[in-house]
Design a protein around this motif. Structure first.
Motif, PDB file in Angstrom:
ATOM      1  N   SER A   1      -2.908  20.722  -2.486  1.00  0.00           N
ATOM      2  CA  SER A   1      -2.916  19.941  -3.724  1.00  0.00           C
ATOM      3  C   SER A   1      -3.119  20.806  -4.960  1.00  0.00           C
ATOM      4  N   GLY A   2      -3.833  21.916  -4.823  1.00  0.00           N
ATOM      5  CA  GLY A   2      -4.061  22.762  -5.987  1.00  0.00           C
ATOM      6  C   GLY A   2      -2.814  23.453  -6.488  1.00  0.00           C
ATOM      7  N   ALA A   3      -1.836  23.703  -5.589  1.00  0.00           N
ATOM      8  CA  ALA A   3      -0.602  24.387  -5.966  1.00  0.00           C
ATOM      9  C   ALA A   3       0.564  23.437  -6.151  1.00  0.00           C
ATOM     10  N   ALA A   4       0.356  22.117  -5.959  1.00  0.00           N
ATOM     11  CA  ALA A   4       1.451  21.157  -6.014  1.00  0.00           C
ATOM     12  C   ALA A   4       1.866  20.887  -7.451  1.00  0.00           C
ATOM     13  N   ALA A   5       3.133  20.501  -7.628  1.00  0.00           N
ATOM     14  CA  ALA A   5       3.650  20.157  -8.949  1.00  0.00           C
ATOM     15  C   ALA A   5       3.161  18.791  -9.408  1.00  0.00           C
ATOM     16  N   PHE A   6       2.679  17.965  -8.472  1.00  0.00           N
ATOM     17  CA  PHE A   6       2.183  16.635  -8.797  1.00  0.00           C
ATOM     18  C   PHE A   6       0.817  16.488  -8.136  1.00  0.00           C
ATOM     19  N   PHE A   7       0.264  15.302  -8.082  1.00  0.00           N
ATOM     20  CA  PHE A   7      -1.056  15.098  -7.499  1.00  0.00           C
ATOM     21  C   PHE A   7      -0.992  14.019  -6.424  1.00  0.00           C
ATOM     22  N   SER A   8      -1.942  14.081  -5.506  1.00  0.00           N
ATOM     23  CA  SER A   8      -2.029  13.066  -4.458  1.00  0.00           C
ATOM     24  C   SER A   8      -2.642  11.790  -5.035  1.00  0.00           C
ATOM     25  N   TYR A   9      -2.261  10.645  -4.456  1.00  0.00           N
ATOM     26  CA  TYR A   9      -2.830   9.382  -4.916  1.00  0.00           C
ATOM     27  C   TYR A   9      -2.695   8.309  -3.849  1.00  0.00           C
ATOM     28  N   ARG A  10      -3.479   7.235  -4.030  1.00  0.00           N
ATOM     29  CA  ARG A  10      -3.414   6.044  -3.185  1.00  0.00           C
ATOM     30  C   ARG A  10      -3.298   4.840  -4.097  1.00  0.00           C
ATOM     31  N   ARG A  11      -2.469   3.877  -3.693  1.00  0.00           N
ATOM     32  CA  ARG A  11      -2.269   2.680  -4.494  1.00  0.00           C
ATOM     33  C   ARG A  11      -2.322   1.454  -3.609  1.00  0.00           C
ATOM     34  N   LYS A  12      -3.138   0.486  -4.000  1.00  0.00           N
ATOM     35  CA  LYS A  12      -3.242  -0.797  -3.308  1.00  0.00           C
ATOM     36  C   LYS A  12      -2.835  -1.891  -4.288  1.00  0.00           C
ATOM     37  N   GLU A  13      -1.948  -2.765  -3.839  1.00  0.00           N
ATOM     38  CA  GLU A  13      -1.398  -3.794  -4.735  1.00  0.00           C
ATOM     39  C   GLU A  13      -1.235  -5.100  -3.981  1.00  0.00           C
ATOM     40  N   ILE A  14      -1.503  -6.200  -4.667  1.00  0.00           N
ATOM     41  CA  ILE A  14      -1.251  -7.514  -4.097  1.00  0.00           C
ATOM     42  C   ILE A  14      -0.647  -8.396  -5.184  1.00  0.00           C
ATOM     43  N   GLU A  15       0.387  -9.131  -4.811  1.00  0.00           N
ATOM     44  CA  GLU A  15       1.101  -9.987  -5.757  1.00  0.00           C
ATOM     45  C   GLU A  15       1.241 -11.392  -5.185  1.00  0.00           C
ATOM     46  N   ALA A  16       0.970 -12.370  -6.015  1.00  0.00           N
ATOM     47  CA  ALA A  16       1.211 -13.773  -5.677  1.00  0.00           C
ATOM     48  C   ALA A  16       2.354 -14.272  -6.552  1.00  0.00           C
ATOM     49  N   ARG A  17       3.309 -14.969  -5.942  1.00  0.00           N
ATOM     50  CA  ARG A  17       4.518 -15.363  -6.675  1.00  0.00           C
ATOM     51  C   ARG A  17       4.931 -16.782  -6.293  1.00  0.00           C
ATOM     52  N   PHE A  18       5.251 -17.566  -7.312  1.00  0.00           N
ATOM     53  CA  PHE A  18       5.834 -18.894  -7.101  1.00  0.00           C
ATOM     54  C   PHE A  18       7.242 -18.876  -7.660  1.00  0.00           C
ATOM     55  N   SER A  19       8.220 -19.186  -6.832  1.00  0.00           N
ATOM     56  CA  SER A  19       9.619 -19.088  -7.238  1.00  0.00           C
ATOM     57  C   SER A  19      10.327 -20.422  -7.072  1.00  0.00           C
ATOM     58  N   ARG A  20      11.342 -20.600  -7.903  1.00  0.00           N
ATOM     59  CA  ARG A  20      12.195 -21.783  -7.830  1.00  0.00           C
ATOM     60  C   ARG A  20      13.639 -21.348  -7.953  1.00  0.00           C
ATOM     61  N   ALA A  21      14.464 -21.787  -7.021  1.00  0.00           N
ATOM     62  CA  ALA A  21      15.881 -21.448  -7.032  1.00  0.00           C
ATOM     63  C   ALA A  21      16.611 -22.338  -8.030  1.00  0.00           C
ATOM     64  N   LEU A  22      17.174 -21.740  -9.081  1.00  0.00           N
ATOM     65  CA  LEU A  22      17.964 -22.491 -10.049  1.00  0.00           C
ATOM     66  C   LEU A  22      19.366 -22.756  -9.522  1.00  0.00           C
ATOM     67  N   SER A  23      19.873 -21.822  -8.740  1.00  0.00           N
ATOM     68  CA  SER A  23      21.163 -21.958  -8.066  1.00  0.00           C
ATOM     69  C   SER A  23      21.104 -21.040  -6.847  1.00  0.00           C
TER      70      SER A  23
ATOM     71  N   TYR B   1       0.855  -1.184   0.000  1.00  0.00           N
ATOM     72  CA  TYR B   1       0.000   0.000   0.000  1.00  0.00           C
ATOM     73  C   TYR B   1       0.890   1.233   0.000  1.00  0.00           C
ATOM     74  N   SER B   2       0.524   2.234  -0.781  1.00  0.00           N
ATOM     75  CA  SER B   2       1.291   3.475  -0.787  1.00  0.00           C
ATOM     76  C   SER B   2       0.326   4.644  -0.967  1.00  0.00           C
ATOM     77  N   THR B   3       0.651   5.735  -0.309  1.00  0.00           N
ATOM     78  CA  THR B   3      -0.180   6.928  -0.396  1.00  0.00           C
ATOM     79  C   THR B   3       0.695   8.167  -0.420  1.00  0.00           C
ATOM     80  N   VAL B   4       0.256   9.174  -1.162  1.00  0.00           N
ATOM     81  CA  VAL B   4       0.943  10.460  -1.270  1.00  0.00           C
ATOM     82  C   VAL B   4      -0.082  11.548  -1.003  1.00  0.00           C
ATOM     83  N   ARG B   5       0.255  12.482  -0.117  1.00  0.00           N
ATOM     84  CA  ARG B   5      -0.666  13.553   0.228  1.00  0.00           C
ATOM     85  C   ARG B   5       0.086  14.881   0.269  1.00  0.00           C
ATOM     86  N   PHE B   6      -0.338  15.849  -0.570  1.00  0.00           N
ATOM     87  CA  PHE B   6       0.217  17.192  -0.569  1.00  0.00           C
ATOM     88  C   PHE B   6      -0.638  18.096   0.316  1.00  0.00           C
ATOM     89  N   GLU B   7       0.018  19.039   1.016  1.00  0.00           N
ATOM     90  CA  GLU B   7      -0.719  19.957   1.884  1.00  0.00           C
ATOM     91  C   GLU B   7      -1.615  20.885   1.090  1.00  0.00           C
TER      92      GLU B   7
END
Length: 288
Positions: free
Chosen positions: A179-201, A171-177
């Motif tokens: 927002s109307g005068a900021a060079a970028f915009f505020s946002y929220r991001r939610k992410e989930i990843e499932a991974r299956f790995s195998r060690a080759l070496s 989860y990540s969030t960005v908040r500007f004090e």
């Protein structure tokens, strides 16, 4: 997740210098400080060929104290790094209102024969450090204070000596004090990843993954308004650890993005990503 144990007999401890860090009870402390001076010919990154643009030159003084705290706990450890940054400009045509920024990283890990868990948090309270919120480099300079934090969890279940199944919510969030005068915009991001790995070496691992993430952007514009997107990615990756400081990886897969709001430019197609990461110190990574 943060466990804090305050040592009660710090003055009675002997500080060791035979290894990195200073011992204070069960804690290992690694303090440091860096001083910098830069002469910048265009501190606002303005286009000098554009009419009406005034180029501002200035010297920049920066002071970066840093404290790394390491607490080993059995088969795991808790580490946190706090690094405030003081920055001031010598130009009299530019009066900086916010001279301090704050960086805090926390990581707790525990590894067992079957289950391994890692919890981490990256917190920034800054002004001009816009690379923390815009990794694409579109926003270069800004004076609006912002706060960003990025907690994440990684749970891995080992299936034999070479295989592992991991679940990684982020989860990540960005908040500007202002927002109307900021060079970028505020946002929220939610992410989930499932991974299956195998060690080759020992240094090389092959893995397959599926990722779903949702991002909500607060653009506050009359024409576009707020924008949100859902993204799904399915692919394979190869990760190789060259040494303790350098890690390389390459991933290939198929990604689809659905937009709501804005120009609604949906995307579906193959994606390829390759990068190398160099760990400069416990709090700094250089990625190419």
């Amino acid at each position: 997740a943060l466990w804090l144990q305050v040592p009660t007999a710090v003055r009675g401890q002997t500080f060791r210098t035979t290894r990195e860090g200073l011992n204070a009870g069960h804690f290992v402390l690694s303090p440091s400080i860096a001083l910098e001076y830069t002469q910048d010919g265009n501190i606002f990154y303005r286009n000098q060929d554009a009419p009406g643009e005034f180029i501002t030159r200035s010297g920049i003084y920066v002071m970066r104290p840093r404290l790394l705290v390491d607490l080993p706990i059995g088969s795991g450890r808790v580490r946190w790094v706090y690094s405030p940054v003081y920055r001031t400009y010598t130009s009299e045509s530019f009066r900086q209102t916010k001279r301090f920024s704050h960086f805090l990283d926390i990581e707790a890990t525990r590894s067992g024969p079957v289950l391994s868990v890692r919890v981490a948090e990256h917190l920034v309270r800054g002004t001009i450090e816009l690379q923390e919120v815009d990794r694409g480099g579109e926003a270069i300079f800004g004076l609006v204070p912002f706060t960003t934090h990025s907690p994440e969890l990684e749970v891995t279940v080992k299936a034999g000596a070479r295989n592992g199944l991991s679940l990684l919510p982020r989860y990540s969030t960005v908040r500007f004090e202002e927002s109307g005068a900021a060079a970028f915009f505020s946002y929220r991001r939610k992410e989930i990843e499932a991974r299956f790995s195998r060690a080759l070496s020992e240094p090389t691992a092959l893995y397959g993954y599926y990722t779903f993430d949702r991002t909500d952007q607060e653009r506050e514009q009359i024409f576009f308004g707020d924008v949100s997107l859902n993204a799904r990615t399915l692919g394979v990756g190869l990760r190789r650890t060259i040494n303790q400081e350098v890690v390389t990886s390459i991933t290939a897969g198929y990604k689809s993005i659905e937009f709501r709001g804005g120009s609604k430019s949906d995307f579906s197609g193959p994606v390829l990503d390759a990068h190398a990461t160099w760990k400069l110190d416990d709090a700094t990574l250089l990625t190419v």
